[in-house]
Motif scaffolding. Structure first.
Motif, PDB file in Angstrom:
ATOM      1  N   LEU A   1      -3.466  14.472  15.681  1.00 10.48           N
ATOM      2  CA  LEU A   1      -3.554  13.417  16.687  1.00 10.48           C
ATOM      3  C   LEU A   1      -2.319  13.409  17.566  1.00 10.48           C
ATOM      4  O   LEU A   1      -1.243  13.850  17.168  1.00 10.48           O
TER       5      LEU A   1
ATOM      6  N   VAL B   1       0.070   7.868  18.151  1.00  7.03           N
ATOM      7  CA  VAL B   1      -1.253   7.257  18.065  1.00  7.03           C
ATOM      8  C   VAL B   1      -1.477   6.759  16.644  1.00  7.03           C
ATOM      9  O   VAL B   1      -1.238   7.475  15.676  1.00  7.03           O
ATOM     10  N   ASP B   2      -1.889   5.507  16.534  1.00  7.29           N
ATOM     11  CA  ASP B   2      -2.132   4.889  15.240  1.00  7.29           C
ATOM     12  C   ASP B   2      -3.581   4.378  15.216  1.00  7.29           C
ATOM     13  O   ASP B   2      -3.820   3.195  15.468  1.00  7.29           O
ATOM     14  N   PRO B   3      -4.562   5.264  14.932  1.00  8.96           N
ATOM     15  CA  PRO B   3      -5.963   4.844  15.003  1.00  8.96           C
ATOM     16  C   PRO B   3      -6.311   3.812  13.929  1.00  8.96           C
ATOM     17  O   PRO B   3      -5.880   3.915  12.785  1.00  8.96           O
ATOM     18  N   ARG B   4      -7.094   2.801  14.332  1.00  8.25           N
ATOM     19  CA  ARG B   4      -7.490   1.757  13.389  1.00  8.25           C
ATOM     20  C   ARG B   4      -8.787   1.110  13.861  1.00  8.25           C
ATOM     21  O   ARG B   4      -9.146   1.185  15.032  1.00  8.25           O
TER      22      ARG B   4
ATOM     23  N   GLU C   1      -6.404   0.925   8.843  1.00 12.35           N
ATOM     24  CA  GLU C   1      -5.804   2.158   9.338  1.00 12.35           C
ATOM     25  C   GLU C   1      -6.732   3.331   9.031  1.00 12.35           C
ATOM     26  O   GLU C   1      -7.291   3.429   7.942  1.00 12.35           O
TER      27      GLU C   1
ATOM     28  N   VAL D   1     -10.840   4.172  22.767  1.00  8.24           N
ATOM     29  CA  VAL D   1     -10.263   2.830  22.627  1.00  8.24           C
ATOM     30  C   VAL D   1     -11.250   1.794  23.160  1.00  8.24           C
ATOM     31  O   VAL D   1     -11.807   1.952  24.243  1.00  8.24           O
TER      32      VAL D   1
ATOM     33  N   TYR E   1     -12.680  -0.111  17.774  1.00  4.90           N
ATOM     34  CA  TYR E   1     -11.713   0.975  17.585  1.00  4.90           C
ATOM     35  C   TYR E   1     -10.510   0.751  18.498  1.00  4.90           C
ATOM     36  O   TYR E   1     -10.659   0.451  19.684  1.00  4.90           O
ATOM     37  N   GLN E   2      -9.302   0.886  17.931  1.00  4.09           N
ATOM     38  CA  GLN E   2      -8.052   0.735  18.674  1.00  4.09           C
ATOM     39  C   GLN E   2      -7.101   1.858  18.291  1.00  4.09           C
ATOM     40  O   GLN E   2      -7.215   2.455  17.227  1.00  4.09           O
ATOM     41  N   GLU E   3      -6.154   2.133  19.157  1.00  2.00           N
ATOM     42  CA  GLU E   3      -5.111   3.125  18.852  1.00  2.00           C
ATOM     43  C   GLU E   3      -3.747   2.488  19.049  1.00  2.00           C
ATOM     44  O   GLU E   3      -3.578   1.579  19.791  1.00  2.00           O
TER      45      GLU E   3
END
Length: 160
Positions: free
Chosen positions: A60, A64-67, A83, A145, A158-160
């Motif tokens: 990634l 970027v912190d996908p959650r 997470e 996002v 979904y957020q990053e």
């Protein structure tokens, strides 16, 4: 001699019973064979598939912190974040990374996984389906996002 209506009802019951058994067998077979290729991930740059065990974690973008954030879910407060890092499974099973307490959810309903620089979601053969932005998933799709993931009455963003 038996009444013709009683005989017809017996044959009708047997026909319905056999149709039910065929439906159960077909559903079981579909569940067992649905994702034989789940351990293979295709890379868009390389046409050769690499087994999952040979990949070296997510690639990634830096920072970027996908959650997934809860929008509406039974037993979870809105805004609760999960997470995704190396990927996650969603479903009713205790072993699921993201619990889905919904009557329409399967034990392992969907999975989210990294591929290259992006996160993808796919339905794992659930009966009621997984919806991305209101459309039922037919194959793995890239998450962006703000995308909304819905399983039954449970909804995540979904957020990053």
């Amino acid at each position: 001699m038996q009444d013709p209506v009683a005989v017809a009802l017996k044959f009708g019951f047997l026909a319905v019973l056999y149709l039910f058994l065929l439906w159960v067998a077909r559903s079981s077979l579909r569940d067992l064979t649905q994702h034989d290729d789940a351990s293979v991930v295709l890379d868009a740059d390389d046409p050769v598939a690499l087994p999952r065990r040979e990949r070296h974690g997510p690639d990634l973008r830096a920072g970027v912190d996908p959650r997934l954030e809860v929008v509406a879910a039974m037993g979870l407060d809105p805004g609760t974040a999960f997470e995704l890092g190396d990927g996650a499974t969603m479903g009713r099973a205790d072993s699921s990374d993201i619990p889905v307490d919904d009557a329409f959810a399967s034990s392992v309903h969907a999975r989210i996984f990294p591929r290259g620089q992006f996160m993808y979601i796919e339905d794992t053969g659930s009966t009621n389906g997984t919806y991305l932005n209101g459309r039922r998933l037919r194959a793995a799709e890239r998450l962006k996002v703000g995308d909304t993931v819905r399983i039954g009455e449970t909804e995540y963003r979904y957020q990053e």
